[in-house]
Design a protein around this motif. Structure first.
Motif, mmCIF file in Angstrom:
data_model
loop_
_atom_site.group_PDB
_atom_site.id
_atom_site.type_symbol
_atom_site.label_atom_id
_atom_site.label_comp_id
_atom_site.label_asym_id
_atom_site.label_seq_id
_atom_site.Cartn_x
_atom_site.Cartn_y
_atom_site.Cartn_z
ATOM 1 N N ALA A 1 0.965 -1.246 0.246
ATOM 2 C CA ALA A 1 0.383 0.092 -0.023
ATOM 3 C C ALA A 1 0.999 1.189 -0.323
ATOM 4 O O ALA A 1 1.970 1.276 1.090
ATOM 5 C CB ALA A 1 -1.038 0.221 1.163
ATOM 6 N N THR A 2 0.483 2.505 -0.921
ATOM 7 C CA THR A 2 1.694 3.969 -1.045
ATOM 8 C C THR A 2 0.864 4.417 -0.104
ATOM 9 O O THR A 2 -1.431 4.663 -0.159
ATOM 10 C CB THR A 2 2.266 3.549 -2.352
ATOM 11 O OG1 THR A 2 0.482 3.132 -3.862
ATOM 12 C CG2 THR A 2 2.586 2.333 -2.784
ATOM 13 N N ASN A 3 1.411 5.278 -0.226
ATOM 14 C CA ASN A 3 0.814 6.749 0.375
ATOM 15 C C ASN A 3 2.232 8.421 0.249
ATOM 16 O O ASN A 3 3.008 7.819 -0.066
ATOM 17 C CB ASN A 3 0.749 7.099 1.189
ATOM 18 C CG ASN A 3 0.596 8.565 2.302
ATOM 19 O OD1 ASN A 3 -0.724 8.884 1.291
ATOM 20 N ND2 ASN A 3 0.804 8.874 3.365
ATOM 21 N N TYR A 4 1.162 8.868 -0.533
ATOM 22 C CA TYR A 4 1.568 10.061 -1.595
ATOM 23 C C TYR A 4 1.804 11.580 -1.367
ATOM 24 O O TYR A 4 0.752 11.425 -1.045
ATOM 25 C CB TYR A 4 1.748 9.580 -3.209
ATOM 26 C CG TYR A 4 2.642 8.812 -3.905
ATOM 27 C CD1 TYR A 4 1.983 7.865 -3.643
ATOM 28 C CD2 TYR A 4 3.842 8.718 -4.187
ATOM 29 C CE1 TYR A 4 2.231 6.378 -4.435
ATOM 30 C CE2 TYR A 4 4.079 7.609 -4.823
ATOM 31 C CZ TYR A 4 3.664 6.767 -5.252
ATOM 32 O OH TYR A 4 4.177 5.088 -5.278
ATOM 33 N N ALA A 5 2.915 12.210 -0.969
ATOM 34 C CA ALA A 5 2.833 13.853 -0.729
ATOM 35 C C ALA A 5 1.685 14.349 -1.879
ATOM 36 O O ALA A 5 1.485 13.749 -3.324
ATOM 37 C CB ALA A 5 3.560 14.346 -0.481
ATOM 38 N N GLU A 6 0.734 15.054 -1.910
ATOM 39 C CA GLU A 6 0.109 16.021 -2.716
ATOM 40 C C GLU A 6 0.484 16.352 -4.064
ATOM 41 O O GLU A 6 0.536 16.160 -5.319
ATOM 42 C CB GLU A 6 -0.369 17.194 -2.653
ATOM 43 C CG GLU A 6 -2.285 16.099 -1.965
ATOM 44 C CD GLU A 6 -2.768 15.343 -2.842
ATOM 45 O OE1 GLU A 6 -3.529 14.522 -1.704
ATOM 46 O OE2 GLU A 6 -3.420 15.854 -3.786
ATOM 47 N N SER A 7 2.286 16.651 -3.894
ATOM 48 C CA SER A 7 3.025 17.797 -4.700
ATOM 49 C C SER A 7 3.614 16.099 -5.355
ATOM 50 O O SER A 7 4.324 16.996 -6.464
ATOM 51 C CB SER A 7 4.373 18.738 -3.646
ATOM 52 O OG SER A 7 4.688 17.632 -3.167
ATOM 53 N N VAL A 8 3.250 15.162 -4.832
ATOM 54 C CA VAL A 8 4.078 14.760 -6.074
ATOM 55 C C VAL A 8 3.386 13.561 -7.274
ATOM 56 O O VAL A 8 3.596 12.476 -6.667
ATOM 57 C CB VAL A 8 5.416 13.159 -5.408
ATOM 58 C CG1 VAL A 8 6.620 14.703 -4.631
ATOM 59 C CG2 VAL A 8 4.921 13.187 -4.550
ATOM 60 N N LYS A 9 1.711 13.594 -6.122
ATOM 61 C CA LYS A 9 1.092 12.424 -6.924
ATOM 62 C C LYS A 9 1.160 12.823 -8.190
ATOM 63 O O LYS A 9 1.007 13.891 -9.094
ATOM 64 C CB LYS A 9 -0.259 12.759 -6.504
ATOM 65 C CG LYS A 9 -0.613 12.408 -5.115
ATOM 66 C CD LYS A 9 -1.636 12.856 -4.284
ATOM 67 C CE LYS A 9 -1.754 11.355 -3.081
ATOM 68 N NZ LYS A 9 -3.869 11.975 -2.668
ATOM 69 N N GLY A 10 1.099 11.469 -9.288
ATOM 70 C CA GLY A 10 1.057 11.132 -10.195
ATOM 71 C C GLY A 10 2.045 11.588 -11.357
ATOM 72 O O GLY A 10 3.076 11.306 -12.467
ATOM 73 N N ARG A 11 3.977 12.282 -10.319
ATOM 74 C CA ARG A 11 4.800 12.475 -11.615
ATOM 75 C C ARG A 11 6.134 11.405 -10.009
ATOM 76 O O ARG A 11 6.391 10.932 -11.149
ATOM 77 C CB ARG A 11 5.502 13.390 -10.773
ATOM 78 C CG ARG A 11 4.458 14.996 -11.554
ATOM 79 C CD ARG A 11 5.302 16.300 -11.081
ATOM 80 N NE ARG A 11 5.119 16.196 -9.256
ATOM 81 C CZ ARG A 11 6.671 17.238 -9.275
ATOM 82 N NH1 ARG A 11 7.575 16.884 -9.599
ATOM 83 N NH2 ARG A 11 6.605 17.392 -7.735
ATOM 84 N N PHE A 12 5.438 10.693 -9.239
ATOM 85 C CA PHE A 12 6.826 9.826 -8.250
ATOM 86 C C PHE A 12 5.829 8.443 -8.236
ATOM 87 O O PHE A 12 5.154 8.430 -7.962
ATOM 88 C CB PHE A 12 6.921 10.783 -7.681
ATOM 89 C CG PHE A 12 7.791 11.462 -7.244
ATOM 90 C CD1 PHE A 12 7.536 12.204 -8.206
ATOM 91 C CD2 PHE A 12 8.304 12.014 -5.980
ATOM 92 C CE1 PHE A 12 8.859 13.344 -8.239
ATOM 93 C CE2 PHE A 12 9.474 13.356 -5.477
ATOM 94 C CZ PHE A 12 9.076 14.259 -7.377
ATOM 95 N N THR A 13 6.533 7.813 -8.039
ATOM 96 C CA THR A 13 5.935 6.229 -7.111
ATOM 97 C C THR A 13 6.825 5.794 -6.656
ATOM 98 O O THR A 13 8.372 5.094 -7.105
ATOM 99 C CB THR A 13 6.234 5.570 -9.273
ATOM 100 O OG1 THR A 13 5.549 5.900 -9.923
ATOM 101 C CG2 THR A 13 5.602 3.888 -8.457
ATOM 102 N N ILE A 14 6.897 5.126 -5.400
ATOM 103 C CA ILE A 14 7.342 3.976 -4.928
ATOM 104 C C ILE A 14 6.425 2.781 -5.086
ATOM 105 O O ILE A 14 6.231 2.693 -4.814
ATOM 106 C CB ILE A 14 6.932 5.158 -2.468
ATOM 107 C CG1 ILE A 14 8.158 3.804 -3.043
ATOM 108 C CG2 ILE A 14 5.639 4.631 -3.171
ATOM 109 C CD1 ILE A 14 8.059 4.780 -1.397
ATOM 110 N N SER A 15 8.440 2.466 -4.781
ATOM 111 C CA SER A 15 8.012 0.784 -5.387
ATOM 112 C C SER A 15 9.391 -0.075 -4.027
ATOM 113 O O SER A 15 10.075 0.552 -3.277
ATOM 114 C CB SER A 15 8.114 0.033 -6.392
ATOM 115 O OG SER A 15 9.483 0.390 -6.949
#
Length: 120
Positions: free
Chosen positions: A56-70
């Motif tokens: 399960a992942t969680n992102y800061a709003e400022s990076v959503k759609g640009r960064f991917t964590i794996s």
């Protein structure tokens, strides 16, 4: 004691991409949440993205759609793929992991930090 080794930072032009890696070693326990934080000059450290050991992942709003964590659980390694980089992404990026050692209260560990600079 968990050791974290980060790699992948550097200088990139706006719109470019970078991939950060962080490998954890030395733990006798399962690694739980893994995440990336960043700290720009004069600002507080902030969460960029995190991933549980279930994926399960969680992102800061400022990076959503640009960064991917794996992550690769077998290697205790977490990655951050950063695309469409902007100058405001410039910061020192830190890896953080949680060791699932209940006896010691689930300690967390920080990497040494890797510089990401986005500039033309």
């Amino acid at each position: 004691q968990v050791q974290l080794v980060e790699s992948g930072g550097g200088l990139v032009q706006p719109g470019g991409s970078l991939r950060l890696s962080c490998a954890a070693s030395g733990s006798r326990f399962t690694i739980g949440d893994m995440g990336w934080y960043r700290q720009a000059p004069g600002k507080q450290r902030e969460l960029v993205a995190s991933v549980t050991n279930g994926g399960a992942t969680n992102y800061a709003e400022s990076v959503k759609g640009r960064f991917t964590i794996s992550r690769e659980n077998a290697k205790n390694t977490v990655y951050l793929q950063m695309n469409s980089l902007k100058p405001e992404d410039t910061a020192v990026y830190y890896c953080n992991v949680v060791e699932l050692d209940a006896w010691r209260g689930w300690p967390n560990y920080w990497g040494q930090g890797t510089q990401v600079t986005v500039s033309s």
